[in-house]
Scaffold this motif. Structure first.
Motif, PDB file in Angstrom:
ATOM      1  N   LEU A  97       0.826  -1.327  -0.122  1.00 40.09           N
ATOM      2  CA  LEU A  97       0.085   0.024   0.072  1.00 40.09           C
ATOM      3  C   LEU A  97       0.881   1.303  -0.036  1.00 40.09           C
ATOM      4  CD1 LEU A  97      -2.726  -0.949   2.366  1.00 40.09           C
ATOM      5  CD2 LEU A  97      -2.899  -0.835  -0.079  1.00 40.09           C
ATOM      6  N   PRO A  98       1.976   1.316   0.674  1.00 43.85           N
ATOM      7  CA  PRO A  98       2.619   2.640   0.445  1.00 43.85           C
ATOM      8  C   PRO A  98       3.229   2.986  -0.569  1.00 43.85           C
ATOM      9  CG  PRO A  98       3.320   1.475   2.905  1.00 43.85           C
ATOM     10  CD  PRO A  98       2.374   0.487   1.982  1.00 43.85           C
ATOM     11  N   GLY A  99       3.586   1.926  -1.242  1.00 48.51           N
ATOM     12  CA  GLY A  99       4.554   1.852  -2.439  1.00 48.51           C
ATOM     13  C   GLY A  99       3.094   2.250  -3.602  1.00 48.51           C
ATOM     14  N   LEU A 100       2.228   1.620  -3.663  1.00 51.81           N
ATOM     15  CA  LEU A 100       1.115   2.176  -4.400  1.00 51.81           C
ATOM     16  C   LEU A 100       0.682   3.587  -4.445  1.00 51.81           C
ATOM     17  CD1 LEU A 100      -1.010  -1.231  -4.143  1.00 51.81           C
ATOM     18  CD2 LEU A 100       0.358  -0.426  -6.226  1.00 51.81           C
ATOM     19  N   TRP A 101       0.633   3.984  -3.106  1.00 50.17           N
ATOM     20  CA  TRP A 101       0.165   5.314  -2.787  1.00 50.17           C
ATOM     21  C   TRP A 101       1.121   6.344  -3.401  1.00 50.17           C
ATOM     22  CZ3 TRP A 101      -3.415   8.421  -2.132  1.00 50.17           C
ATOM     23  CH2 TRP A 101      -3.513   9.710  -1.722  1.00 50.17           C
ATOM     24  N   LEU A 102       2.524   6.064  -3.235  1.00 50.32           N
ATOM     25  CA  LEU A 102       3.569   6.775  -3.928  1.00 50.32           C
ATOM     26  C   LEU A 102       3.366   6.727  -5.437  1.00 50.32           C
ATOM     27  CD1 LEU A 102       6.786   5.924  -2.052  1.00 50.32           C
ATOM     28  CD2 LEU A 102       5.650   8.061  -1.928  1.00 50.32           C
ATOM     29  N   VAL A 103       2.850   5.966  -6.014  1.00 49.60           N
ATOM     30  CA  VAL A 103       2.676   5.677  -7.321  1.00 49.60           C
ATOM     31  C   VAL A 103       1.324   6.412  -7.881  1.00 49.60           C
ATOM     32  CG1 VAL A 103       2.174   4.058  -9.360  1.00 49.60           C
ATOM     33  CG2 VAL A 103       3.615   3.596  -7.813  1.00 49.60           C
ATOM     34  N   ALA A 104       0.383   6.320  -6.879  1.00 47.46           N
ATOM     35  CA  ALA A 104      -0.549   7.283  -7.365  1.00 47.46           C
ATOM     36  C   ALA A 104      -0.432   8.832  -7.054  1.00 47.46           C
ATOM     37  CB  ALA A 104      -2.013   6.967  -6.172  1.00 47.46           C
ATOM     38  N   ARG A 105       0.433   9.133  -6.047  1.00 42.13           N
ATOM     39  CA  ARG A 105       0.774  10.575  -5.892  1.00 42.13           C
ATOM     40  C   ARG A 105       1.487  10.991  -7.161  1.00 42.13           C
ATOM     41  NH1 ARG A 105       3.717  11.701  -0.379  1.00 42.13           N
ATOM     42  NH2 ARG A 105       3.650  13.870  -1.268  1.00 42.13           N
ATOM     43  N   ALA A 106       2.360  10.365  -7.600  1.00 38.77           N
ATOM     44  CA  ALA A 106       3.186  10.730  -8.883  1.00 38.77           C
ATOM     45  C   ALA A 106       2.501  10.809  -9.791  1.00 38.77           C
ATOM     46  CB  ALA A 106       4.077   9.500  -9.077  1.00 38.77           C
ATOM     47  N   MET A 107       1.382   9.719 -10.099  1.00 38.74           N
ATOM     48  CA  MET A 107       0.321  10.112 -11.153  1.00 38.74           C
ATOM     49  C   MET A 107      -0.504  11.201 -11.173  1.00 38.74           C
ATOM     50  SD  MET A 107      -0.715   5.978 -11.741  1.00 38.74           S
ATOM     51  CE  MET A 107      -1.924   6.696 -13.151  1.00 38.74           C
ATOM     52  N   MET A 108      -0.923  11.867  -9.998  1.00 39.83           N
ATOM     53  CA  MET A 108      -1.673  12.932  -9.679  1.00 39.83           C
ATOM     54  C   MET A 108      -0.674  14.053  -9.369  1.00 39.83           C
ATOM     55  SD  MET A 108      -4.500  11.609  -6.942  1.00 39.83           S
ATOM     56  CE  MET A 108      -3.139  11.107  -5.634  1.00 39.83           C
TER      57      MET A 108
END
Length: 313
Positions: free
Chosen positions: A34-45
């Protein structure tokens, strides 16, 4: 046909040793991503800020330390909570520590435009970076030998000796995190306090025995001691760092207007651990009482059937 030559069925991270679905393992396995996926989501946003790599570096380092503490906490918690199945999620947590630590280093190199000579010079020029590299180096053999196959090849005794590296690793990781923190020191103090708490539990367990140190009174006493020690540790830090007197820092632990103090967080963790421990002790007793009320003539049977579970715990 030789049945013994048939390869064993592959177990997935969300399965127990029998191949059945394990909710506990599934939750932990999903949770470490989850922390890694959240970073990916933040990068996309586009919400990582102007220095995206340094934000990834900070967040992955933070989660590496958190997962490291959780990994070390498995043994105390499985005894205090009487939940032996917790041991089966330790591998997922340990591998997550290495993965986030590796991304932590890669992101630092990315922030320096992948200039490898500069990365190396910076690491050896700054003490906290050197310590961080030492942590990753020490984690590498633990990650490589985390499989069942490597455990069999090495033998249980040698494998356990190697994985005792977790103790210096947690101290070095806490020191690295503390030294690199430039703004607030609340979380570094909390992480250092939890690391010392877990290592103290291990020392006391080796001296007194796990059964004695895992009792509710012992857990309460150790939690209270660490809460008070954290308050004094925070006061000592500010005294050594900027010369603030103890008499000015210690009273802030009794003043809600001063904000959340590290000692409050440690005390909250201690209360949470105790609450779960009480729940785990109360729930089996309540179920046993209900069973006895329904079948008074076979009251002794549940005790006999639960004995192996007690031995396993």
């Amino acid at each position: 046909m030789n049945r013994s030559a048939t390869p064993a069925a592959r177990l997935y991270p969300w399965q127990d040793r029998k191949g059945d679905f394990s909710p506990l393992k599934a939750i932990v396995f999903a949770g470490v991503f989850l922390p890694g996926l959240w970073l990916v989501a933040r990068a996309m946003m586009g919400t990582l800020g102007p220095r995206q790599m340094i934000e990834i570096n900070h967040q992955t380092g933070l989660w590496a330390v958190r997962f490291l503490l959780l990994t070390l906490a498995i043994t105390p918690l499985r005894h205090v909570w009487r939940w032996p199945e917790l041991v089966f999620v330790r591998r997922a947590l340990g591998n997550a520590v290495f993965a986030y630590g590796l991304i932590h280093l890669v992101a630092y190199a990315g922030d320096l435009a992948w200039d490898v000579p500069k990365v190396i010079s910076e690491i050896f020029a700054r003490v906290y970076l050197t310590i961080g590299l030492m942590v990753l180096i020490l984690l590498t053999p633990l990650a490589i030998t985390s499989t069942n196959g490597m455990m069999k090849r090495m033998g249980g005794l040698n494998w356990r000796r190697l994985h005792h590296l977790i103790y210096p690793i947690i101290l070095l990781a806490a020191l690295h995190f503390f030294l690199q923190s430039k703004l607030g020191v609340t979380e570094p103090i909390v992480i250092t306090a939890v690391a010392i708490w877990l290592l103290t539990w291990r020392l006391l367990a080796a001296w007194l025995g796990e059964a004695r140190i895992a009792t509710l009174p012992a857990t309460l006493a150790l939690g209270a001691t660490m809460t008070v020690a954290t308050a004094f540790g925070e006061a000592l830090y500010y005294y050594l760092k900027i010369g603030v007197a103890f008499s000015r820092v210690l009273p802030t632990n009794f003043n809600p207007a001063a904000g959340i103090r590290p000692a409050w967080i440690i005390g909250g963790i201690a209360l949470a651990v105790l609450a779960v421990a009480v729940f785990h002790r109360f729930l089996p007793a309540k179920k046993s009482a209900r069973r006895s009320a329904r079948q008074p003539g076979v009251a002794a049977k549940p005790e006999a059937s639960s004995q192996p579970q007690g031995n396993a715990a």
